[in-house]
Design a protein around this motif. Structure first.
Motif, PDB file in Angstrom:
ATOM      1  N   ALA A  99       0.834  -1.209   0.000  1.00  0.00           N
ATOM      2  CA  ALA A  99       0.000   0.000   0.000  1.00  0.00           C
ATOM      3  C   ALA A  99       0.863   1.250   0.000  1.00  0.00           C
ATOM      4  CB  ALA A  99      -0.932  -0.004   1.207  1.00  0.00           C
ATOM      5  N   PHE A 100       1.925   1.233   0.807  1.00  0.00           N
ATOM      6  CA  PHE A 100       2.813   2.394   0.827  1.00  0.00           C
ATOM      7  C   PHE A 100       3.521   2.555  -0.516  1.00  0.00           C
ATOM      8  CE2 PHE A 100       7.165   3.984   1.220  1.00  0.00           C
ATOM      9  CZ  PHE A 100       6.881   5.299   1.568  1.00  0.00           C
ATOM     10  N   LYS A 101       3.986   1.449  -1.060  1.00  0.00           N
ATOM     11  CA  LYS A 101       4.692   1.513  -2.343  1.00  0.00           C
ATOM     12  C   LYS A 101       3.798   2.093  -3.420  1.00  0.00           C
ATOM     13  CE  LYS A 101       7.103  -1.470  -5.670  1.00  0.00           C
ATOM     14  NZ  LYS A 101       7.494  -2.874  -5.994  1.00  0.00           N
ATOM     15  N   GLN A 102       2.535   1.663  -3.450  1.00  0.00           N
ATOM     16  CA  GLN A 102       1.621   2.176  -4.464  1.00  0.00           C
ATOM     17  C   GLN A 102       1.396   3.672  -4.287  1.00  0.00           C
ATOM     18  OE1 GLN A 102      -2.745   1.406  -4.419  1.00  0.00           O
ATOM     19  NE2 GLN A 102      -2.387   0.418  -6.393  1.00  0.00           N
ATOM     20  N   TRP A 103       1.186   4.100  -3.039  1.00  0.00           N
ATOM     21  CA  TRP A 103       0.985   5.528  -2.783  1.00  0.00           C
ATOM     22  C   TRP A 103       2.220   6.318  -3.214  1.00  0.00           C
ATOM     23  CZ3 TRP A 103       3.415   9.417  -0.181  1.00  0.00           C
ATOM     24  CH2 TRP A 103       2.690  10.585   0.031  1.00  0.00           C
ATOM     25  N   HIS A 104       3.390   5.850  -2.831  1.00  0.00           N
ATOM     26  CA  HIS A 104       4.637   6.562  -3.111  1.00  0.00           C
ATOM     27  C   HIS A 104       4.921   6.624  -4.610  1.00  0.00           C
ATOM     28  CE1 HIS A 104       8.663   8.076  -2.539  1.00  0.00           C
ATOM     29  NE2 HIS A 104       9.208   7.008  -3.091  1.00  0.00           N
ATOM     30  N   GLN A 105       4.614   5.560  -5.325  1.00  0.00           N
ATOM     31  CA  GLN A 105       4.958   5.496  -6.746  1.00  0.00           C
ATOM     32  C   GLN A 105       3.929   6.165  -7.646  1.00  0.00           C
ATOM     33  OE1 GLN A 105       5.833   1.404  -7.739  1.00  0.00           O
ATOM     34  NE2 GLN A 105       7.847   1.497  -6.782  1.00  0.00           N
ATOM     35  N   ASN A 106       2.723   6.421  -7.129  1.00  0.00           N
ATOM     36  CA  ASN A 106       1.702   7.062  -7.963  1.00  0.00           C
ATOM     37  C   ASN A 106       2.079   8.485  -8.362  1.00  0.00           C
ATOM     38  OD1 ASN A 106       0.025   4.865  -8.132  1.00  0.00           O
ATOM     39  ND2 ASN A 106      -1.360   5.556  -6.523  1.00  0.00           N
ATOM     40  N   LYS A 107       2.706   9.218  -7.446  1.00  0.00           N
ATOM     41  CA  LYS A 107       3.328  10.526  -7.688  1.00  0.00           C
ATOM     42  C   LYS A 107       2.368  11.694  -7.932  1.00  0.00           C
ATOM     43  CE  LYS A 107       7.438   8.977  -7.129  1.00  0.00           C
ATOM     44  NZ  LYS A 107       8.110   9.287  -5.854  1.00  0.00           N
ATOM     45  N   TYR A 108       1.253  11.470  -8.604  1.00  0.00           N
ATOM     46  CA  TYR A 108       0.467  12.604  -9.104  1.00  0.00           C
ATOM     47  C   TYR A 108      -1.019  12.307  -8.930  1.00  0.00           C
ATOM     48  CZ  TYR A 108      -1.078  16.054 -12.673  1.00  0.00           C
ATOM     49  OH  TYR A 108      -1.688  17.092 -13.348  1.00  0.00           O
ATOM     50  N   CYS A 132      -4.730   3.030   5.072  1.00  0.00           N
ATOM     51  CA  CYS A 132      -5.044   4.425   4.742  1.00  0.00           C
ATOM     52  C   CYS A 132      -3.913   5.331   5.226  1.00  0.00           C
ATOM     53  CB  CYS A 132      -6.367   4.829   5.391  1.00  0.00           C
ATOM     54  SG  CYS A 132      -6.843   6.542   5.086  1.00  0.00           S
ATOM     55  N   MET A 133      -3.277   6.047   4.308  1.00  0.00           N
ATOM     56  CA  MET A 133      -2.183   6.963   4.648  1.00  0.00           C
ATOM     57  C   MET A 133      -2.757   8.239   5.271  1.00  0.00           C
ATOM     58  SD  MET A 133       0.858   5.687   3.507  1.00  0.00           S
ATOM     59  CE  MET A 133       1.909   7.048   2.975  1.00  0.00           C
ATOM     60  N   VAL A 134      -2.190   8.657   6.399  1.00  0.00           N
ATOM     61  CA  VAL A 134      -2.672   9.826   7.144  1.00  0.00           C
ATOM     62  C   VAL A 134      -1.740  11.005   6.908  1.00  0.00           C
ATOM     63  CG1 VAL A 134      -3.154  10.763   9.440  1.00  0.00           C
ATOM     64  CG2 VAL A 134      -3.791   8.403   8.892  1.00  0.00           C
ATOM     65  N   SER A 135      -2.326  12.173   6.629  1.00  0.00           N
ATOM     66  CA  SER A 135      -1.527  13.366   6.317  1.00  0.00           C
ATOM     67  C   SER A 135      -0.976  14.031   7.575  1.00  0.00           C
ATOM     68  CB  SER A 135      -2.366  14.383   5.542  1.00  0.00           C
ATOM     69  OG  SER A 135      -3.223  15.099   6.420  1.00  0.00           O
ATOM     70  N   GLY A 136       0.113  14.763   7.397  1.00  0.00           N
ATOM     71  CA  GLY A 136       0.794  15.411   8.512  1.00  0.00           C
ATOM     72  C   GLY A 136       0.009  16.507   9.188  1.00  0.00           C
ATOM     73  N   ARG A 137      -1.022  17.042   8.528  1.00  0.00           N
ATOM     74  CA  ARG A 137      -1.782  18.126   9.142  1.00  0.00           C
ATOM     75  C   ARG A 137      -2.699  17.648  10.266  1.00  0.00           C
ATOM     76  NH1 ARG A 137      -3.142  22.491   4.294  1.00  0.00           N
ATOM     77  NH2 ARG A 137      -1.023  22.549   3.449  1.00  0.00           N
TER      78      ARG A 137
END
Length: 684
Positions: free
Chosen positions: A25-34, A226-231
């Motif tokens: 899941a992290f790899k997919q998020w990181h590699q999607n880029k845009y 689910c990736m959580v944002s820093g805000r």
């Protein structure tokens, strides 16, 4: 060794992501880029206009606040909000044509109006509008049909919830216990009713550390991937988010994202926005995408549909033009890693993947028509793109470019294939290099933190290190990694050594400037003098006291400046102090910066400054996020001493080239500053 550095970089990023998130899941998020960001809500119906007049102050999605609209009047907008032209499948198709790999849509912005059917309030698009529509479900289902990731934005501010703080100028109010419970109920609905969600983009508000942690754990309990944002605040995150339309000064040792609007002035639809030329805007945003990806980040580009739900044609055209470029050059963006070089280049930038380097010509044509890069130990196997020739001899890569490689219509990409994967290139030997993440209490305090320091040491069979530090570091427990092997070292005082500061060192008058209002994050350089204040409309005031406390408002910044005349180049230990956050500049360059512990009212510490012969300028920046008073401390330390401590490796490090990485052990979060700016390491 270079392979080790790349593995270390990847492990640092992964360490900063919840262990509950799968690697896939992290790899997919990181590699999607845009990805596509969508700001859509009641404010879209108003289009930046109230009572027939454009509201020119602030973002248009916050028109209720900036136009001073009564809550009942604003709420009545729902009675006519009927976006019949909103077509989720068409939006997903546009995102895919634009080359975007996911969609993030606003579920609830600061106005509190929910774009989904919820049991927590009838102030939502299903119960309060003529169309009775759940827009979050529509987008979620369309993303599933279209085969792209679905993600959501959620504001921690709520101007409609009765037990929340009222509208403020800054939107970083504390979250009441009742409001926190309301947030948890809505987050639970969103993560339960709408299928897999790739990221939850929290925004604004100011949680306590306990509230941030509770929400973070709730998200991962309901949807572990689910990736959580820093805000969300207080370093409870899976990926950091820069300030609005902001870009970091270099690569980070954490997953991160820049969110950008089409126009800096607004995120939601603004009917009277001057849009200009779509091609110019497309090239601007394409360069932003390239900049972000080449530094290892992901790019989130926003659109703001009209009140009727249709996409603004200008924005659609911009996205399609970027998509056309990605269709041809996407190999240089998707699935890539940051440039292997820490240098910034005027000619453009670099991404990498496997054994390929992508030279993206997004800058200006080099004066001599050549690009030169240091790549020792590699062989050049193949080249592709608009270049005259390329050679790699003696570790130096030279690429000759024709003028035609740069034109106004597009951005060209050169692909260089080498004999093996390109690893991160090391810096100069025996030079301390910082490694960065991002840390924060909340949006306004978000800043680039130094999470470790790195040294590259050239010494056969390394057996012993010498650590030099000051009284500030005594007692700290460190993790010292030698070629990837971690050791624990406690700084126990070592051997004391006086600094022998010259008695002719002259400390001149001290000055105070402020208040100003700003984010804690700021450039790593500053230009200031008695004639040029660092704050707009600011002036310097002479102050006699070495240490002083004074009343202050939240979100205020002050500067203290003192010049020092040194008869020689020498190290001087200086006492400094501030409240919620501090930054120290020496001769215009930041040498120390960090937030202090949460709600710390004042903290004293020591910083070792390498003075040059002649005039030196010390500036201390004071950051007050929360308190009713702040203060400063700036004076030479009474005891001018450093410590030298030996560390004998349990087992000698084989080989000639070695990488040493040092960080403080057992910090409360991996993103917090390691606070070792005074430390240095060398081989013995």
């Amino acid at each position: 060794m270079k392979k080790l550095l790349t593995l270390l970089f990847i492990s640092l990023i992964c360490l900063n992501v919840s262990a509950q998130i799968s690697q896939e899941a992290f790899k997919q998020w990181h590699q999607n880029k845009y990805s596509m960001f969508i700001h859509f809500g009641l404010y879209s119906e108003l289009g930046g206009v109230w009572e027939g007049k454009p509201v020119t102050r602030g973002y248009s999605e916050q028109i209720q606040s900036f136009a001073g609209i009564f809550s009942d009047w604003y709420g009545d907008t729902a009675l006519r909000f009927n976006p019949t032209e909103f077509n989720a499948d068409e939006i997903v198709a546009l995102a895919k044509e634009a080359g975007m790999r996911s969609i993030v849509i606003t579920t609830k912005h600061h106005d509190g109006f929910c774009m989904f059917k919820t049991a927590t309030t009838d102030y939502n698009s299903y119960d309060a509008t003529p169309g009775k529509r759940d827009f979050i479900k529509e987008i979620s289902d369309a993303c599933k049909r279209g085969g792209i990731n679905f993600a959501i934005y959620y504001s921690l501010i709520d101007w409609h919830f009765p037990q929340a703080y009222p509208i403020s100028s800054h939107n970083c109010d504390f979250i009441t216990p009742q409001h926190h419970a309301f947030t948890k109920a809505q987050v639970t609905e969103l993560l339960t009713n709408y299928g897999p969600i790739s990221e939850l983009w929290f925004d604004m508000g100011s949680n306590t550390p306990e509230q941030s942690k509770e929400l973070y754990e709730l998200v991962h309990k309901l949807q572990p991937n689910c990736m959580v944002s820093g805000r969300l605040g207080n370093d409870q995150y899976d990926f950091s988010v820069m300030a609005d339309n902001t870009y970091p000064e270099g690569s980070l040792q954490t997953a991160w994202q820049t969110a950008a609007s089409m126009f800096d002035e607004t995120w939601s639809y603004r009917s009277w926005q001057e849009r200009g030329d779509a091609h110019v805007k497309a090239m601007e945003k394409l360069r932003s995408l390239i900049n972000v990806v080449s530094h290892g980040g992901n790019f989130l580009l926003n659109i703001g549909p009209k009140g009727d739900g249709s996409v603004v044609p200008f924005e659609s055209q911009v996205l399609k033009e970027i998509g056309a470029w990605l269709k041809e050059n996407g190999e240089a963006i998707y699935g890539t890693e940051a440039s292997p070089f820490r240098d910034q280049f005027d000619w453009g930038t670099i991404t990498r993947k496997d054994n390929k380097l992508y030279l993206i010509l997004s800058g200006t044509y080099p004066a001599n028509g050549n690009i030169s890069l240091n790549l020792p130990g590699y062989e050049l196997k193949d080249t592709k793109g608009n270049l005259t020739d390329a050679t790699l001899k003696g570790g130096k890569l030279t690429v000759n470019l024709p003028q035609a490689a740069y034109n106004d219509k597009t951005i060209q990409v050169l692909t260089l294939t080498l004999d093996r994967p390109v690893e991160a290139q090391t810096g100069a030997d025996n030079v301390r290099t910082p490694n960065y993440s991002y840390s924060c209490f909340d949006y306004y305090s978000n800043y680039r933190s130094t999470v470790s320091y790195q040294w590259n040491i050239n010494k056969p069979n390394l057996k012993e290190l010498e650590l030099t530090y000051t009284p500030q570091e005594v007692g700290k427990e460190l993790v010292v990694e030698v070629d990837g092997t971690p050791y624990t070292v406690t700084l126990n005082g070592g051997k004391a050594q006086p600094l022998n500061v010259s008695p002719k060192t002259a400390w001149e008058q001290r000055y105070l400037c402020g208040p100003g209002s700003s984010l804690f994050d700021s450039p790593a350089t500053i230009e200031a003098s008695l004639e040029k204040a660092p704050l707009r409309k600011g002036t310097w005031k002479e102050v006699k006291e070495e240490k002083a406390m004074f009343p202050a408002n939240i979100l205020e910044t002050y500067f203290v400046m003192q010049n020092v005349n040194s008869p020689k180049a020498q190290d001087v230990l200086v006492d400094v102090g501030a409240g919620n956050g501090i930054e120290v500049y020496l001769n215009g360059k930041s040498v120390m910066k960090h937030l202090n512990p949460y709600r710390c009212t004042f903290r004293e510490e020591k910083v070792l400054l390498p003075l040059e012969k002649g005039d030196n300028q010390i500036i201390v920046r004071l950051y007050n996020r929360f308190e009713k008073e702040t203060g400063y401390l700036l004076r030479p330390a009474a005891e001018q001493v450093i410590y030298k401590q030996k560390f004998v490796l349990p087992q000698a490090a084989q080989g000639k080239n070695h990488t040493i990485v040092v960080r403080q052990k057992n910090l409360s979060a991996v993103h917090k500053d390691t606070e070792l700016s005074n430390l240095n390491v060398r081989a013995k």
